[in-house]
Design a protein around this motif. Structure first.
Motif, PDB file in Angstrom:
ATOM      1  N   GLU A   1       6.154 -11.643   6.448  1.00 31.34           N
ATOM      2  CA  GLU A   1       5.536 -11.081   7.102  1.00 31.34           C
ATOM      3  C   GLU A   1       5.581  -9.616   7.005  1.00 31.34           C
ATOM      4  OE1 GLU A   1       6.983 -12.208  11.071  1.00 31.34           O
ATOM      5  OE2 GLU A   1       5.733 -14.317  10.909  1.00 31.34           O
ATOM      6  N   ILE A   2       6.629  -9.193   6.669  1.00 29.79           N
ATOM      7  CA  ILE A   2       6.902  -7.747   6.217  1.00 29.79           C
ATOM      8  C   ILE A   2       5.889  -7.548   5.020  1.00 29.79           C
ATOM      9  CG2 ILE A   2       8.670  -6.045   5.176  1.00 29.79           C
ATOM     10  CD1 ILE A   2       8.931  -6.515   8.231  1.00 29.79           C
ATOM     11  N   VAL A   3       5.959  -8.182   3.768  1.00 24.84           N
ATOM     12  CA  VAL A   3       5.312  -8.055   2.792  1.00 24.84           C
ATOM     13  C   VAL A   3       3.928  -7.858   3.029  1.00 24.84           C
ATOM     14  CG1 VAL A   3       4.604  -8.923   0.382  1.00 24.84           C
ATOM     15  CG2 VAL A   3       6.798  -9.050   1.135  1.00 24.84           C
ATOM     16  N   THR A   4       3.153  -8.851   3.954  1.00 32.33           N
ATOM     17  CA  THR A   4       1.960  -8.998   4.396  1.00 32.33           C
ATOM     18  C   THR A   4       1.473  -7.671   5.183  1.00 32.33           C
ATOM     19  OG1 THR A   4       2.015 -11.209   4.488  1.00 32.33           O
ATOM     20  CG2 THR A   4       0.167 -10.163   5.603  1.00 32.33           C
ATOM     21  N   TYR A   5       2.401  -7.261   5.964  1.00 29.56           N
ATOM     22  CA  TYR A   5       2.354  -5.869   6.888  1.00 29.56           C
ATOM     23  C   TYR A   5       2.270  -4.753   5.553  1.00 29.56           C
ATOM     24  CZ  TYR A   5       2.606  -2.435  10.616  1.00 29.56           C
ATOM     25  OH  TYR A   5       2.508  -1.241  11.261  1.00 29.56           O
ATOM     26  N   SER A   6       3.067  -4.716   4.630  1.00 30.92           N
ATOM     27  CA  SER A   6       3.051  -3.544   3.661  1.00 30.92           C
ATOM     28  C   SER A   6       1.811  -3.529   2.923  1.00 30.92           C
ATOM     29  CB  SER A   6       4.263  -3.787   2.938  1.00 30.92           C
ATOM     30  OG  SER A   6       5.350  -3.478   3.619  1.00 30.92           O
ATOM     31  N   LEU A   7       1.362  -4.843   2.607  1.00 26.59           N
ATOM     32  CA  LEU A   7       0.008  -4.806   1.755  1.00 26.59           C
ATOM     33  C   LEU A   7      -1.206  -4.264   2.592  1.00 26.59           C
ATOM     34  CD1 LEU A   7      -1.514  -5.941  -0.615  1.00 26.59           C
ATOM     35  CD2 LEU A   7      -1.549  -8.307   0.604  1.00 26.59           C
ATOM     36  N   ASP A   8      -1.248  -4.604   4.013  1.00 17.42           N
ATOM     37  CA  ASP A   8      -2.176  -4.297   4.947  1.00 17.42           C
ATOM     38  C   ASP A   8      -2.328  -2.580   4.704  1.00 17.42           C
ATOM     39  OD1 ASP A   8      -2.981  -6.912   5.532  1.00 17.42           O
ATOM     40  OD2 ASP A   8      -1.868  -6.960   7.527  1.00 17.42           O
ATOM     41  N   ILE A   9      -1.103  -1.930   4.808  1.00 17.96           N
ATOM     42  CA  ILE A   9      -1.132  -0.546   4.753  1.00 17.96           C
ATOM     43  C   ILE A   9      -1.676  -0.015   3.480  1.00 17.96           C
ATOM     44  CG2 ILE A   9       0.628   1.308   4.532  1.00 17.96           C
ATOM     45  CD1 ILE A   9       2.471   0.054   6.409  1.00 17.96           C
ATOM     46  N   SER A  10      -1.314  -0.594   2.319  1.00 19.39           N
ATOM     47  CA  SER A  10      -1.793  -0.439   0.914  1.00 19.39           C
ATOM     48  C   SER A  10      -3.454  -0.543   1.170  1.00 19.39           C
ATOM     49  CB  SER A  10      -1.346  -0.899  -0.068  1.00 19.39           C
ATOM     50  OG  SER A  10       0.073  -0.635  -0.199  1.00 19.39           O
ATOM     51  N   THR A  11      -3.830  -1.529   1.418  1.00 16.24           N
ATOM     52  CA  THR A  11      -5.314  -1.863   1.407  1.00 16.24           C
ATOM     53  C   THR A  11      -6.198  -0.841   2.509  1.00 16.24           C
ATOM     54  OG1 THR A  11      -4.733  -4.062   1.152  1.00 16.24           O
ATOM     55  CG2 THR A  11      -7.055  -3.531   2.113  1.00 16.24           C
ATOM     56  N   THR A  12      -5.429  -0.439   3.585  1.00 12.99           N
ATOM     57  CA  THR A  12      -6.204   0.559   4.410  1.00 12.99           C
ATOM     58  C   THR A  12      -6.065   1.860   3.755  1.00 12.99           C
ATOM     59  OG1 THR A  12      -5.191  -0.614   6.459  1.00 12.99           O
ATOM     60  CG2 THR A  12      -5.707   1.665   6.715  1.00 12.99           C
ATOM     61  N   LEU A  13      -5.218   2.496   3.260  1.00 11.95           N
ATOM     62  CA  LEU A  13      -4.995   3.460   2.522  1.00 11.95           C
ATOM     63  C   LEU A  13      -6.044   3.594   1.306  1.00 11.95           C
ATOM     64  CD1 LEU A  13      -1.071   4.593   2.660  1.00 11.95           C
ATOM     65  CD2 LEU A  13      -3.049   5.560   3.963  1.00 11.95           C
TER      66      LEU A  13
ATOM     67  N   CYS B   1      -1.092  -4.635  -5.905  1.00 15.49           N
ATOM     68  CA  CYS B   1      -0.919  -5.610  -7.052  1.00 15.49           C
ATOM     69  C   CYS B   1       0.592  -6.628  -6.806  1.00 15.49           C
ATOM     70  CB  CYS B   1      -0.947  -5.482  -8.303  1.00 15.49           C
ATOM     71  SG  CYS B   1      -2.798  -4.826  -8.905  1.00 15.49           S
ATOM     72  N   VAL B   2       1.534  -5.733  -6.779  1.00 23.50           N
ATOM     73  CA  VAL B   2       2.745  -5.925  -6.418  1.00 23.50           C
ATOM     74  C   VAL B   2       2.990  -6.774  -5.074  1.00 23.50           C
ATOM     75  CG1 VAL B   2       5.301  -5.188  -6.094  1.00 23.50           C
ATOM     76  CG2 VAL B   2       3.763  -4.278  -7.882  1.00 23.50           C
ATOM     77  N   LEU B   3       2.585  -6.446  -4.266  1.00 21.88           N
ATOM     78  CA  LEU B   3       2.756  -6.988  -2.877  1.00 21.88           C
ATOM     79  C   LEU B   3       2.074  -8.235  -2.961  1.00 21.88           C
ATOM     80  CD1 LEU B   3       2.606  -3.879  -0.610  1.00 21.88           C
ATOM     81  CD2 LEU B   3       4.707  -5.154  -1.052  1.00 21.88           C
ATOM     82  N   ASN B   4       0.863  -8.488  -3.581  1.00 20.88           N
ATOM     83  CA  ASN B   4       0.104  -9.676  -3.668  1.00 20.88           C
ATOM     84  C   ASN B   4       1.042 -10.836  -4.418  1.00 20.88           C
ATOM     85  OD1 ASN B   4      -2.605 -10.083  -2.209  1.00 20.88           O
ATOM     86  ND2 ASN B   4      -3.226  -8.273  -3.404  1.00 20.88           N
TER      87      ASN B   4
ATOM     88  N   ASN C   1      -0.759 -11.624 -11.949  1.00 18.42           N
ATOM     89  CA  ASN C   1      -0.689 -13.082 -11.860  1.00 18.42           C
ATOM     90  C   ASN C   1       0.072 -13.633 -10.432  1.00 18.42           C
ATOM     91  OD1 ASN C   1      -0.988 -15.578 -12.488  1.00 18.42           O
ATOM     92  ND2 ASN C   1       0.411 -15.794 -14.233  1.00 18.42           N
ATOM     93  N   ILE C   2      -0.601 -13.705  -9.549  1.00 14.99           N
ATOM     94  CA  ILE C   2      -0.118 -14.091  -8.461  1.00 14.99           C
ATOM     95  C   ILE C   2       0.669 -15.432  -8.390  1.00 14.99           C
ATOM     96  CG2 ILE C   2      -1.396 -12.456  -6.839  1.00 14.99           C
ATOM     97  CD1 ILE C   2      -3.246 -14.997  -6.157  1.00 14.99           C
TER      98      ILE C   2
ATOM     99  N   ILE D   1      13.000  -7.520   0.089  1.00 14.88           N
ATOM    100  CA  ILE D   1      12.892  -6.822   1.013  1.00 14.88           C
ATOM    101  C   ILE D   1      13.512  -5.476   1.042  1.00 14.88           C
ATOM    102  CG2 ILE D   1      14.694  -7.812   2.219  1.00 14.88           C
ATOM    103  CD1 ILE D   1      13.219  -7.867   4.842  1.00 14.88           C
ATOM    104  N   ASN D   2      14.664  -5.581   0.295  1.00 17.92           N
ATOM    105  CA  ASN D   2      15.386  -4.082  -0.091  1.00 17.92           C
ATOM    106  C   ASN D   2      14.500  -3.421  -0.860  1.00 17.92           C
ATOM    107  OD1 ASN D   2      18.053  -3.759   1.012  1.00 17.92           O
ATOM    108  ND2 ASN D   2      18.065  -6.051   0.629  1.00 17.92           N
ATOM    109  N   TYR D   3      13.356  -3.976  -1.772  1.00 21.05           N
ATOM    110  CA  TYR D   3      12.715  -3.117  -2.505  1.00 21.05           C
ATOM    111  C   TYR D   3      11.697  -2.260  -1.698  1.00 21.05           C
ATOM    112  CZ  TYR D   3       8.537  -2.272  -5.317  1.00 21.05           C
ATOM    113  OH  TYR D   3       7.181  -1.924  -6.012  1.00 21.05           O
ATOM    114  N   ILE D   4      11.179  -3.238  -0.677  1.00 21.99           N
ATOM    115  CA  ILE D   4      10.062  -2.444   0.270  1.00 21.99           C
ATOM    116  C   ILE D   4      10.902  -1.426   1.107  1.00 21.99           C
ATOM    117  CG2 ILE D   4       8.648  -3.152   2.190  1.00 21.99           C
ATOM    118  CD1 ILE D   4       8.378  -5.903   0.933  1.00 21.99           C
TER     119      ILE D   4
END
Length: 338
Positions: free
Chosen positions: A48-60, A32-35, A85-86, A98-101
């Motif tokens: 792109e970093i956010v998108t990559y991190s979101l893909d990891i969460s979705t995969t898991l 939710c946060v990354l979306n 609410n995106i 990015i520092n949060y990630i």
């Protein structure tokens, strides 16, 4: 005796259930946060970093759902599109995002590493090993962007000693009184890390306080902001007394928006996760501190964080937001139902 051929027929252990459930809940929240971040971030490289991190969460999430389905284990509710609410206004700067990630990845190394070691079934161990591998790649990509943009905050450097030395006096352990020994490298590392996590946590919880929709959660977040601010000042003072520069804070990276991107339920869960991570960091720091003043600080801050976390749990329960973690069967309750 368990063999590799029979591993899938063996029931999940309590450790595996707990770690799978916790990983699912955390990544459900992260999704939710990354979306929201994807829709609010402006810098393309950071997106792109956010998108990559979101893909990891979705995969898991997908992999854990499959495991739970195979084991006839209820899939947690977690968090859904109703909790985000995106299209809400920007609440955090790109630099803070990015520092949060980067900080979340550090927590992932600890959680997934422990989960791997505690897994008995090889398929579950494979899952968490994959999580570690994905987390490593995300961490490297994040570091590259931080370094290229001049946003990475390095821990303090130390001059190498001229020779190996041995401790000869009990004053090595003093802190409050007498001649204070310089901070050890491990103590500097822990102070720096705790300062960074509290600084980012303070910024996140400030944004939550600005956008909370219920009075008790708003007051709770405001109190958390004050606690984090106090902890930041303590860690800053420990460094500056040793003439060690303290890293920057992120107070100016919370934007003046009151448009809520997240539900109060999600924000309370997120703060409980931050509190748990902070208490874990303090416990680890306490165990590796030799100076008595540091041990006293960590003991006191750990207790304060624990009280805050308990109060947050009470608020979450009051609103019916707390999803019950897996637990053992209570035979007394079964008997009473007869």
């Amino acid at each position: 005796m368990e063999t590799t051929d029979s591993k899938r027929q063996i029931a999940l252990t309590s450790a595996e259930i707990s770690n799978l459930w916790t990983t699912y809940m955390n990544n459900s929240m992260a999704q939710c946060v990354l979306n929201y971040f994807i829709h609010s971030v402006e810098d393309q490289e950071i997106r792109e970093i956010v998108t990559y991190s979101l893909d990891i969460s979705t995969t898991l999430l997908d992999k854990i759902q499959n495991i739970f389905a195979q084991e006839n284990f209820p899939i947690p509710v977690g968090f859904t599109e109703n909790d985000v609410n995106i299209h809400a206004s920007r609440l955090f700067s790109d630099e803070l995002i990015i520092n949060y990630i980067d900080q979340m990845a550090k927590s992932g190394f600890i959680a997934y590493g422990l989960s791997t070691g505690l897994s008995s079934r090889l398929d579950i161990q494979d899952l968490f090993n994959e999580a570690i591998d994905m987390n490593q790649k995300a961490n490297k990509k994040t570091k590259e962007v931080l370094l290229n943009k001049g946003l990475h905050i390095r821990p303090p450097s130390l001059a190498p000693p001229k020779e190996v030395d041995f401790v000869e006096h009990q004053s090595f352990l003093t802190g409050w009184f007498g001649r204070r020994k310089p901070l050890l490298a491990v103590e500097i590392m822990n102070i720096f890390h705790n300062l960074q996590t509290n600084s980012i946590g303070k910024a996140v919880i400030t944004g939550f306080a600005q956008t909370a929709q219920t009075e008790d959660t708003r007051d709770y977040f405001q109190r958390g902001k004050e606690i984090a601010s106090k902890h930041v000042k303590i860690f800053q003072s420990l460094l500056t007394k040793e003439d060690i520069p303290a890293p920057q804070t992120w107070d100016d990276d919370v934007l003046p928006s009151t448009d809520p991107p997240f539900s109060d339920k999600l924000m309370m869960f997120h703060v409980s996760m931050l509190s748990a991570t902070g208490m874990g960091n303090y416990g680890a720091s306490l165990s590796s501190s030799t100076r008595r003043d540091l041990a006293t600080h960590y003991t006191r801050l750990l207790a304060e964080a624990g009280r805050y976390a308990e109060d947050g749990a009470n608020i979450t329960i009051k609103h019916g937001w707390m999803e019950q973690p897996p637990q053992s069967v209570n035979s007394d309750d079964i008997i009473k139902r007869k």
